[in-house]
Design a protein around this motif. Sequence first.
Motif, mmCIF file in Angstrom:
data_model
loop_
_atom_site.group_PDB
_atom_site.id
_atom_site.type_symbol
_atom_site.label_atom_id
_atom_site.label_comp_id
_atom_site.label_asym_id
_atom_site.label_seq_id
_atom_site.Cartn_x
_atom_site.Cartn_y
_atom_site.Cartn_z
ATOM 1 N N ARG A 1 164.138 47.902 -51.385
ATOM 2 C CA ARG A 1 163.425 47.652 -50.134
ATOM 3 C C ARG A 1 163.623 46.201 -49.690
ATOM 4 O O ARG A 1 163.771 45.307 -50.524
ATOM 5 N N ASN B 1 158.996 45.176 -60.712
ATOM 6 C CA ASN B 1 158.563 45.926 -59.525
ATOM 7 C C ASN B 1 158.242 47.336 -60.024
ATOM 8 O O ASN B 1 159.072 48.228 -59.963
ATOM 9 N N PRO B 2 157.025 47.507 -60.559
ATOM 10 C CA PRO B 2 156.690 48.786 -61.195
ATOM 11 C C PRO B 2 156.341 49.833 -60.144
ATOM 12 O O PRO B 2 156.175 49.501 -58.973
ATOM 13 N N PRO B 3 156.219 51.082 -60.561
ATOM 14 C CA PRO B 3 155.694 52.086 -59.627
ATOM 15 C C PRO B 3 154.234 51.722 -59.346
ATOM 16 O O PRO B 3 153.461 51.599 -60.288
ATOM 17 N N TYR B 4 153.882 51.513 -58.089
ATOM 18 C CA TYR B 4 152.512 51.070 -57.801
ATOM 19 C C TYR B 4 151.782 51.903 -56.753
ATOM 20 O O TYR B 4 150.640 51.649 -56.414
ATOM 21 N N ALA C 1 159.308 56.482 -60.132
ATOM 22 C CA ALA C 1 159.579 55.110 -59.688
ATOM 23 C C ALA C 1 158.571 54.647 -58.647
ATOM 24 O O ALA C 1 158.545 53.482 -58.284
ATOM 25 N N LEU C 2 157.746 55.567 -58.175
ATOM 26 C CA LEU C 2 156.814 55.252 -57.087
ATOM 27 C C LEU C 2 155.353 55.232 -57.521
ATOM 28 O O LEU C 2 154.605 54.324 -57.164
ATOM 29 N N LEU D 1 164.882 54.272 -57.078
ATOM 30 C CA LEU D 1 164.258 53.868 -55.817
ATOM 31 C C LEU D 1 165.302 53.115 -54.986
ATOM 32 O O LEU D 1 166.080 52.333 -55.522
#
Length: 197
Positions: free
Chosen positions: A22, A111-114, A134-135, A19
Amino acid sequence: IAGTVQFADLTIKVTPDVLIPRPETEILVEKIAQTLEKKELKGKVLWDMCCGSGCIGHALKNRFPELSVVLSDLSEKALAVARQNGENVAFKQGDLFAPFEGQKCDFLVCNPPYVTEEEYGTLTPEVRAEPKMALVGGLTFYERIAAQLFGYLNPGGMAWFEIGTGQGEAIKKIFNDKGCVENDWAGHNRFFFLEID
Ligand code: GLN
């Protein structure tokens, strides 16, 4: 597309296997740094779980060199990128707590895939070019982490999560109404902070 991005004073290499860091995640690092600044960190251990490019763990190691930092991810390819993004940290491959069996940390950041499957369909082609693993995860990673976290956190330990827009209430419930939800600058739920006693 491989390239680099600036993230919390670091130049982070990215590839299609991770990812792209961000700006919201930089806020997460900043908030964590404000807490860690007040603590004695010698001998303390921080895990960056689902590390991807390694941006969070490397940024915190850079800010707090006395902290022992371990980066983990399920993806071997992501870990290969994370290894190129910083030194003096350890790396582990595996699913959430699996590579940490029998160990404990003082701080956990994840920061997991959420993103939900539904939301995924609405994302721009640029975002969908990033690894889906990853998303997309919805609440599942928070549920799985909550079920195991307390066995892996030392007394006084803390956990910090990035979360999705509108997930705050549900995540607070998942963690038995402990912890607090914080918003990003857009006023969206974006972080969840947990302190254990
Ligand atoms: N914030 C990212 C996005 O908007 C998602 C990051 C994540 O799932 N951890 O696409």
